[in-house]
Structure formats: C-alpha cells, structure tokens
Scaffold this motif. Structure first.
Motif, PDB file in Angstrom:
ATOM      1  N   ARG A   1      -2.794  -6.690  -4.038  1.00 41.10           N
ATOM      2  CA  ARG A   1      -2.335  -6.708  -2.761  1.00 41.10           C
ATOM      3  C   ARG A   1      -2.076  -5.211  -2.051  1.00 41.10           C
ATOM      4  N   MET A   2      -1.566  -4.381  -2.782  1.00 39.35           N
ATOM      5  CA  MET A   2      -1.468  -3.126  -2.475  1.00 39.35           C
ATOM      6  C   MET A   2      -2.624  -2.445  -2.159  1.00 39.35           C
TER       7      MET A   2
ATOM      8  N   ASP B   1      -6.949  -1.423   4.278  1.00 42.20           N
ATOM      9  CA  ASP B   1      -6.768  -1.597   5.731  1.00 42.20           C
ATOM     10  C   ASP B   1      -6.404  -0.266   6.589  1.00 42.20           C
TER      11      ASP B   1
ATOM     12  N   LEU C   1       6.008   1.470   1.371  1.00 37.69           N
ATOM     13  CA  LEU C   1       5.630   0.037   0.999  1.00 37.69           C
ATOM     14  C   LEU C   1       6.310  -0.130  -0.367  1.00 37.69           C
TER      15      LEU C   1
ATOM     16  N   LYS D   1      -5.364  -3.794  -1.314  1.00 38.15           N
ATOM     17  CA  LYS D   1      -6.052  -4.261   0.167  1.00 38.15           C
ATOM     18  C   LYS D   1      -5.248  -3.470   1.310  1.00 38.15           C
ATOM     19  N   ARG D   2      -4.059  -3.191   1.129  1.00 43.66           N
ATOM     20  CA  ARG D   2      -3.203  -2.649   2.345  1.00 43.66           C
ATOM     21  C   ARG D   2      -3.794  -1.187   2.317  1.00 43.66           C
TER      22      ARG D   2
ATOM     23  N   THR E   1       2.089  -3.029   7.013  1.00 46.23           N
ATOM     24  CA  THR E   1       0.737  -2.113   7.157  1.00 46.23           C
ATOM     25  C   THR E   1       0.053  -2.425   8.344  1.00 46.23           C
TER      26      THR E   1
ATOM     27  N   ASP F   1       5.497  -6.194   3.409  1.00 51.77           N
ATOM     28  CA  ASP F   1       4.671  -4.847   3.265  1.00 51.77           C
ATOM     29  C   ASP F   1       3.181  -5.175   4.068  1.00 51.77           C
ATOM     30  N   ASP F   2       3.112  -6.451   4.421  1.00 51.38           N
ATOM     31  CA  ASP F   2       2.012  -6.767   5.210  1.00 51.38           C
ATOM     32  C   ASP F   2       2.292  -6.531   6.652  1.00 51.38           C
TER      33      ASP F   2
END
Length: 437
Positions: free
Chosen positions: A219-220, A226, A196, A222-223, A177, A173-174
């Motif tokens: 974490r999601m 971004d 994602l 943060k995406r 993104t 997923d990183d």
C-alpha cells in the motif's frame, strides 16, 4: 545561485515511519520505489538518534541537530501519572530549540507544505496540517485549525475528509497522500514534508513479520506512485527530488517492564492524601527509559539507582544497560538527564506503576513491537532513498545519519544550512561542483 533558480526546485520528503533495513528486500522490489532507486541513491544504514522515538527523530530531521541541541528528548513532555491517552506531546514548533530547514526555506521566499509532520504546530509552514491530537475534551478539527493553516486544512478536509476514518489505517495515510497529491498539483511547494504512519502502526499492533507487513509495504508503494504521478501532472518532474526515509526500526516485544512498580514497592512512588507523588520516576520510551529524580532529593537518586542496578543483575527485568552521563554524552542525549535505561531485545519499558513489574504479553495473547532502543543496537538501522534528475543513479551510500537530512534538503534547494551537526550528502549529486556545499 539566484532566487529564481532556487524557486524552480522542489523537494518531497516522505517520512516512511518505521521503514527499516529488514523491510528493504520487499520494499525495493515494489514498482514505484524500485524506480526511484534506479534513478537515485540509497542506503539501509541510516543511523538514528537516542531514544529512537518519532518526534525526537523528526526534530533531528529538520534541524540537523542531535537531541541535546534541539531539545525534543521524547515524544511527550514529562507528565507523571497522566494516562498516555491524555498526555500532551511535543506537537509545536516552539518545542524545537534550534533553527529548522523549513523555516529557512520559507525565509528564502520559497513555499513549504507539511502534512501530519511531527513537531510542526504553529510553525512557518505555509500549507500545514500538523500532526496533533485532541485530548480530554478538545475538538480535533478545531485543534488542527488553531495550530495549522486554517484555509488549507478546511479545503483538504472538504475534498478528502470522507476517505478518512479517524486515525484508522490504511485510511489515514490514504487521506494524507490525497492531500499531498492535491498540494503538489495546485501549490507546487518547494518543500513538502509528508509523514506516513501505516507501517509503524502495523508493527506496533501485530509485530514486525507476517503478511500484514507485506500488505502495508504494498500500500505504501502505491502511495509513492501517486506522488510520483502528481509530480508528472504538475510538470515539475525534472525539477523534483524525492527523499524517502525511515526514522527507526522496530523490534518484537514479549515482555513489558513496569519499573515504576518497583519504585512504588520501595516507597519512591507513593500516595498522599489521595494523590500520587514521586521521588524517582521512570519515563518509558519503549526500548529506552529516562530516570527522573526529584530535584534536590539525592537520597532518592541513590535508592533508585541501587534498585535499578539490582534489577540489572537479574535477567528477568530485561535491562541491558544503565547509561551514565558519560555514555549519554556520546549518544548526544539532553544534559538534563543523568541516567537512562536500555532494554534488551524482546523487552520494552512502560510507565505504569500499578501493573506487575514484568508482564508476559504472549501469555496474554498480545503481539507487539516497538522502538526507542539505542541506535547502536545490531541490525536496527533504517532505509533512505534520494531520487531525482540531478541525483546519481543506483548509487549505494554507506552509513548516514538522520541529522544529515536537513543539510541535504538545503543543498538540493541551493540554500545554506551548514550550521548543524549533520552533513549534506553531496556525494549524491551528479554535478557536484554546482552544488552549494
């Protein structure tokens, strides 16, 4: 509305796989999603389609149609006795038997990007890294190049491939993104479709509750942040609408049920000359399953139904309902099927025919959750946020459906996509009179 004004608008669809109503309290408190909520409309009452499988739902997202219209009835085409790791999936645009909103956006001269979007291989998407997997002796990189956009895919891989570790999360997923951020800033697509998967993967592997869920949600967020920053850096914030949508919930599972073992024990699945054959076969879909009957074999249909009705009467098999065609019509299920099975909460169906009929996962030390269950299951809805300059702020929506996503995307972009089962969520717009209805 002029072509120029259409092309100035941008929609970023983030398919937040398995983002369900039970995740809302935590997710809505995160810094980035909460900002989108304050500047947009939201609901935790998104009703899915049946069965609640990712590829079925994503086909409904982009067509605005129920499965009986678009034809993607399962993640996988029917492949009896083929191990799951070797099965084909509905990876290709050609698997969808209905118009898609991304085709219409492209036809209108606007740019479309797709990153790991299901059922998008060999499609009209201009910048496309489709969700597709190499099986048997295939090469993963070549399969993506063959079915996506070669130059774009190679470019993204050269820039960001080092951050990915196959399909392992959170790295996948990183990577997706990073590709989306780059695409927003360099391509400024009018429609970006991003899938994602970490939350879904995490629930499947470890269950629906615990610190692993909190970590995945953080974490999601943060995406999402971004992507929001990328829109700012691209200078298109006032022309961009974000749609963050969960496709289904998940339920924790203690018992896996192998109904094909039951059919094998009664001769409806058998071995002949070293090859497995079937007269009746249960195709598992997690919390649901399809009953396949060999064409013209009415006796097999009668015997299989008798066995399953006997199993329904015994709690240990975890069958909540056997849906007949009338019930399947109300659930908009493909007309090729006459019967489906619905699992009780705590149970899920699997295709295996050589395992015990019922396996207690907890006794084997396994945590597991899944989906596929009826969208009418209690507390099984998912979440939706639509946020942007022209969207009403802090608007709480009621019940909506996954089939409403495509016509809503079209309305935001100013194109007509009304010939579908869903409706455009026009109540989200500040200036409703200026929106194409």
């Amino acid at each position: 509305m002029s072509s120029k004004s259409k092309n100035e608008k941008h929609v970023i669809v983030i398919s937040y796989d398995a983002f369900s109503q039970d995740n809302w309290e935590l997710a809505s408190q995160q810094p980035n999603l909460s900002k989108l909520i304050r500047n947009g409309a939201w609901t935790t009452k998104v009703k899915s389609v049946y069965p609640t499988l990712t590829y079925v739902i994503h086909a409904s997202y982009v067509t605005g149609m129920y499965p009986n219209k678009h034809g993607v009835y399962h993640n996988n085409p029917f492949q009896p006795f083929v191990p799951e790791k070797d099965q084909e999936w509905h990876w290709y645009r050609s698997n969808i038997g209905a118009p898609t909103v991304f085709d219409e956006v492209a036809r209108q001269g606007m740019k479309v990007a797709g990153i790991l979007w299901p059922v998008s291989g060999k499609s009209s998407i201009h910048y496309n890294i489709p969700e597709i997997k190499a099986i048997k002796n295939e090469n993963q990189a070549l399969k993506i190049l063959k079915n996506g956009s070669p130059v774009y895919s190679v470019s993204m891989e050269l820039k960001y491939g080092r951050y990915r570790k196959g399909i392992e999360q959170p790295y996948l997923d990183d990577f997706s993104t990073m590709c989306a951020v780059d695409t927003i800033k360099t391509k400024k697509p009018n429609l970006l479709l991003l899938h994602l998967i970490e939350l879904d993967d995490t629930k499947h592997a470890l269950g629906t509750k615990g610190p692993h869920i909190e970590q995945a949600i953080c974490r999601m967020d943060k995406r999402i942040g971004d992507l929001m920053r990328a829109v700012d850096e691209a200078g298109i914030r006032d022309k961009t609408t974000f749609i963050v949508v969960g496709d289904h919930g998940q339920l924790d599972v203690r018992y896996k049920v192998h109904l094909n073992r039951l059919l094998r024990d009664h001769g409806l699945i058998y071995e002949e000359n070293g090859e497995m054959k079937w007269r009746a076969y249960v195709q598992g879909a997690g919390g649901a399953a399809y009953l396949h009957i060999r064409e013209g074999d009415s006796e097999a249909g009668r015997l299989a139904l008798e066995l399953l009705e006997q199993a329904l009467a015994q709690d240990c098999y975890g069958i909540e309902s056997i849906f007949t065609r009338d019930e399947l019509d109300s659930l908009h299920v493909d007309t090729a099927f006459h019967y489906m099975l619905e699992a009780k909460e705590g149970y899920a169906f699997d295709d295996a025919y050589n395992e015990p009929i019922v396996v207690d996962l907890h006794a084997r030390g396994i945590k597991y959750a899944t989906h596929g269950y009826s969208p009418n299951k209690p507390n099984y809805t998912s979440a939706l946020v639509i946020s942007g300059e022209g969207i009403e702020s802090e608007l709480q929506l009621g019940e909506v459906e996954v089939i409403d996503i495509a016509p809503t995307i079209a309305s935001i972009l100013g194109i007509d996509f009304s010939a579908c089962d869903g409706r455009a969520l026009t109540e989200i717009f500040k200036e409703k009179s200026k929106i194409l209805l």
